[in-house]
Structure formats: C-alpha cells, structure tokens
Design a protein around this motif. Structure first.
Motif, PDB file in Angstrom:
ATOM      1  N   VAL A  79      25.450  44.362  52.895  1.00 31.46           N
ATOM      2  CA  VAL A  79      25.916  43.016  52.549  1.00 31.46           C
ATOM      3  C   VAL A  79      24.783  42.278  51.841  1.00 31.46           C
ATOM      4  O   VAL A  79      23.626  42.351  52.261  1.00 31.46           O
ATOM      5  N   ALA A  80      25.125  41.581  50.772  1.00 28.56           N
ATOM      6  CA  ALA A  80      24.108  40.951  49.934  1.00 28.56           C
ATOM      7  C   ALA A  80      24.673  39.672  49.310  1.00 28.56           C
ATOM      8  O   ALA A  80      25.847  39.339  49.483  1.00 28.56           O
ATOM      9  N   PHE A  81      23.819  38.986  48.579  1.00 28.79           N
ATOM     10  CA  PHE A  81      24.270  37.916  47.698  1.00 28.79           C
ATOM     11  C   PHE A  81      24.623  38.535  46.347  1.00 28.79           C
ATOM     12  O   PHE A  81      24.069  39.580  45.977  1.00 28.79           O
ATOM     13  N   PRO A  82      25.523  37.931  45.592  1.00 31.94           N
ATOM     14  CA  PRO A  82      25.737  38.413  44.222  1.00 31.94           C
ATOM     15  C   PRO A  82      24.423  38.388  43.458  1.00 31.94           C
ATOM     16  O   PRO A  82      23.653  37.436  43.560  1.00 31.94           O
ATOM     17  N   GLU A 102      28.422  36.177  37.654  1.00 31.67           N
ATOM     18  CA  GLU A 102      29.613  36.166  36.817  1.00 31.67           C
ATOM     19  C   GLU A 102      30.192  37.577  36.710  1.00 31.67           C
ATOM     20  O   GLU A 102      31.414  37.770  36.813  1.00 31.67           O
ATOM     21  N   GLU A 103      29.334  38.564  36.528  1.00 33.59           N
ATOM     22  CA  GLU A 103      29.803  39.941  36.396  1.00 33.59           C
ATOM     23  C   GLU A 103      30.379  40.484  37.697  1.00 33.59           C
ATOM     24  O   GLU A 103      31.370  41.225  37.683  1.00 33.59           O
ATOM     25  N   GLU A 104      29.781  40.136  38.816  1.00 31.73           N
ATOM     26  CA  GLU A 104      30.167  40.756  40.087  1.00 31.73           C
ATOM     27  C   GLU A 104      31.325  40.053  40.791  1.00 31.73           C
ATOM     28  O   GLU A 104      32.156  40.724  41.422  1.00 31.73           O
ATOM     29  N   VAL A 105      31.366  38.718  40.729  1.00 34.57           N
ATOM     30  CA  VAL A 105      32.421  38.007  41.473  1.00 34.57           C
ATOM     31  C   VAL A 105      33.260  37.087  40.594  1.00 34.57           C
ATOM     32  O   VAL A 105      34.132  36.366  41.090  1.00 34.57           O
ATOM     33  N   GLY A 106      33.015  37.087  39.284  1.00 31.08           N
ATOM     34  CA  GLY A 106      33.897  36.392  38.367  1.00 31.08           C
ATOM     35  C   GLY A 106      33.728  34.899  38.254  1.00 31.08           C
ATOM     36  O   GLY A 106      34.610  34.222  37.709  1.00 31.08           O
ATOM     37  N   PRO A 141      35.996  28.407  43.658  1.00 29.49           N
ATOM     38  CA  PRO A 141      36.342  29.314  42.554  1.00 29.49           C
ATOM     39  C   PRO A 141      37.376  30.345  42.970  1.00 29.49           C
ATOM     40  O   PRO A 141      37.606  30.580  44.164  1.00 29.49           O
ATOM     41  N   GLU A 142      37.992  30.952  41.995  1.00 26.21           N
ATOM     42  CA  GLU A 142      38.852  32.106  42.233  1.00 26.21           C
ATOM     43  C   GLU A 142      38.006  33.356  41.985  1.00 26.21           C
ATOM     44  O   GLU A 142      37.771  33.734  40.847  1.00 26.21           O
ATOM     45  N   PHE A 143      37.541  33.944  43.051  1.00 25.56           N
ATOM     46  CA  PHE A 143      36.655  35.089  42.917  1.00 25.56           C
ATOM     47  C   PHE A 143      37.406  36.317  42.418  1.00 25.56           C
ATOM     48  O   PHE A 143      38.540  36.584  42.821  1.00 25.56           O
ATOM     49  N   ILE A 144      36.750  37.065  41.548  1.00 26.55           N
ATOM     50  CA  ILE A 144      37.294  38.325  41.033  1.00 26.55           C
ATOM     51  C   ILE A 144      36.220  39.390  41.237  1.00 26.55           C
ATOM     52  O   ILE A 144      35.257  39.460  40.464  1.00 26.55           O
ATOM     53  N   PRO A 145      36.338  40.230  42.271  1.00 28.34           N
ATOM     54  CA  PRO A 145      35.299  41.231  42.517  1.00 28.34           C
ATOM     55  C   PRO A 145      35.301  42.333  41.479  1.00 28.34           C
ATOM     56  O   PRO A 145      36.362  42.790  41.048  1.00 28.34           O
ATOM     57  N   GLU A 146      34.110  42.744  41.068  1.00 32.20           N
ATOM     58  CA  GLU A 146      33.955  43.870  40.156  1.00 32.20           C
ATOM     59  C   GLU A 146      33.967  45.148  41.006  1.00 32.20           C
ATOM     60  O   GLU A 146      33.051  45.387  41.783  1.00 32.20           O
ATOM     61  N   GLU A 149      30.974  47.423  41.849  1.00 27.92           N
ATOM     62  CA  GLU A 149      29.782  46.859  42.476  1.00 27.92           C
ATOM     63  C   GLU A 149      30.072  46.074  43.753  1.00 27.92           C
ATOM     64  O   GLU A 149      29.133  45.801  44.520  1.00 27.92           O
ATOM     65  N   VAL A 150      31.335  45.742  43.989  1.00 31.77           N
ATOM     66  CA  VAL A 150      31.685  44.900  45.135  1.00 31.77           C
ATOM     67  C   VAL A 150      32.898  45.483  45.836  1.00 31.77           C
ATOM     68  O   VAL A 150      33.973  45.585  45.243  1.00 31.77           O
ATOM     69  N   SER A 151      32.728  45.861  47.101  1.00 30.91           N
ATOM     70  CA  SER A 151      33.867  46.382  47.855  1.00 30.91           C
ATOM     71  C   SER A 151      34.652  45.263  48.531  1.00 30.91           C
ATOM     72  O   SER A 151      35.854  45.398  48.751  1.00 30.91           O
ATOM     73  N   ARG A 152      33.971  44.165  48.850  1.00 28.74           N
ATOM     74  CA  ARG A 152      34.664  42.987  49.376  1.00 28.74           C
ATOM     75  C   ARG A 152      33.796  41.759  49.214  1.00 28.74           C
ATOM     76  O   ARG A 152      32.569  41.849  49.134  1.00 28.74           O
ATOM     77  N   ILE A 153      34.448  40.605  49.115  1.00 32.22           N
ATOM     78  CA  ILE A 153      33.771  39.311  49.087  1.00 32.22           C
ATOM     79  C   ILE A 153      33.971  38.647  50.444  1.00 32.22           C
ATOM     80  O   ILE A 153      35.077  38.638  50.979  1.00 32.22           O
ATOM     81  N   ILE A 154      32.896  38.102  50.983  1.00 34.90           N
ATOM     82  CA  ILE A 154      32.931  37.493  52.313  1.00 34.90           C
ATOM     83  C   ILE A 154      32.654  36.002  52.186  1.00 34.90           C
ATOM     84  O   ILE A 154      31.496  35.579  52.101  1.00 34.90           O
TER      85      ILE A 154
END
Length: 212
Positions: A79-82, A102-106, A141-146, A149-154
């Motif tokens: 688990v990390a920060f974007p 922007e690339e990882e969570v939109g 924001p409306e997050f969009i995971p890449e 690089e991102v399996s889930r946003i917490i």
C-alpha cells in the motif's frame, strides 16, 4: 476533521520545521536500516515523488492510498501513496508527484492545489529518495485506477489516523531470509508499513503532535 480546518492547519504547519526523522523512527521497521538516515545519499540514488491528496467528502476530509498489484519487485502488493519515479520531462519533484497521480488514479493535475512537502525519505532497498508532496482538491474526484499500477484505491478518512487502534506491529518476512519487526497501520483491512507508514507518521505528528 472538517476539510477547511485541515487545509488551514496544513498551510500553517508546512511552513514550520518538520519532525522528519523523529516521526519516521516511530514507524520504522526493526532492525532499523540506518542507511535511511545517512546525511549523504548514494550518488546513484533515484528520485521519486508521491502525492498526499486531500479532498472533501460528505463524511469529512479524505485522501487516497493505493495498493500495488503483485509483481516481481521490491514493492509488490504494498500500500502506497500515488506516485513514482522522476522523469527527465518533469520540471521538479512536485511535477513528478502530480503527473504520477494523474496517471495512476486519474486526477487532473491542473486542479490540484499544492500546499508544500513533507520530509524526504530514502528507501535503501530500491535506492529511491521519496519526496511526499501535499495538495488538495476543492471537491471529491472520480478516481480512475490505472490497472497495471493500481489494484485498488483506498479512500482514507483523516480522523482514522488519530485512532490508536489502527497502529499495530507484526513480524514480516521479506524475501527468503529477512525478518522485520514492523510497526504498521491497519487501514481498510490492509497492512500499511515501511516508507508509507513512516510518511503517515510525520503527517500525524503535524496534524496531532501529541500522538506517539
């Protein structure tokens, strides 16, 4: 914590001396890797920027953490920060953090208002110097995971950090032979340890300095 109060507090505290090493040590795995705190870094170290992005929600102030996918590498499944490594096209480490988020969570980097930075933290295992950038958005924001690089946003509520029950520790086996006595935060069922926990420790000390 109300969002406006949080932002005002951060604006004030980020202009003051930061706790840095003192806060990092509170969540540093044991045995402590003293290379993290050497005054002179390896000449070939790499630079990385991560974004601590606060935003308002009807339930209060939040920020996102991300979980990395499983892969062959040092930070697989953690688990990390974007964020990520600095590219030659980045003007500075703040632009690195904004671009990576922007690339990882939109999130739209142009909408992020930067407040400042926390203390840099060196990660010996990957030879990265991580610079945490602090910013905020005026609305959720409306997050969009890449997916790569991102399996889930917490989504993480700021008041959760002040709950002493999330601070725990356990023995972790890293690789085939390294055992670490690791303090960690349990957030939404995930173990948040290592550099991310150390950065969160400094954030907590800034927002609520009486916590140990």
């Amino acid at each position: 914590m109300e969002f406006d109060i949080l932002i005002r507090r951060l604006e004030q505290e980020l202009q003051s001396p930061l706790p840095g090493k003192r806060a990092h040590l509170l969540m540093s795995p044991i045995p402590i890797d003293i290379r993290r705190f050497e005054p002179v870094l390896p000449a070939d170290h790499r630079k990385s920027g991560v974004l601590i992005l606060f935003y308002p929600d009807e339930r209060g102030a939040f920020f996102p953490l991300i979980k990395r996918p499983e892969y062959v590498g040092f930070h697989s499944g953690q688990v990390a920060f974007p964020g990520g490594k600095m590219e030659l096209s980045d003007a500075d480490i703040i632009q690195t953090a904004l671009r990576e988020a922007e690339e990882e969570v939109g999130v739209d980097r142009d909408q992020v208002r930067v407040l400042g930075r926390l203390s840099d933290l060196y990660i010996p295992t990957s030879n990265f110097l991580v610079s945490p950038v602090v910013g905020f958005l005026e609305k959720r924001p409306e997050f969009i995971p890449e997916a790569n690089e991102v399996s889930r946003i917490i989504p993480t509520a700021v008041p959760l950090l002040f709950n002493p029950e999330i601070k725990k520790r356990k023995m972790l086996t890293i690789g085939k032979s390294m055992n670490l006595d690791a303090p960690y935060f349990e957030i939404d069922g995930e173990i948040v340890w290592g550099a991310t926990a150390m950065i969160l420790s400094e954030l907590i000390q800034i927002l609520y300095p009486r916590m140990k």
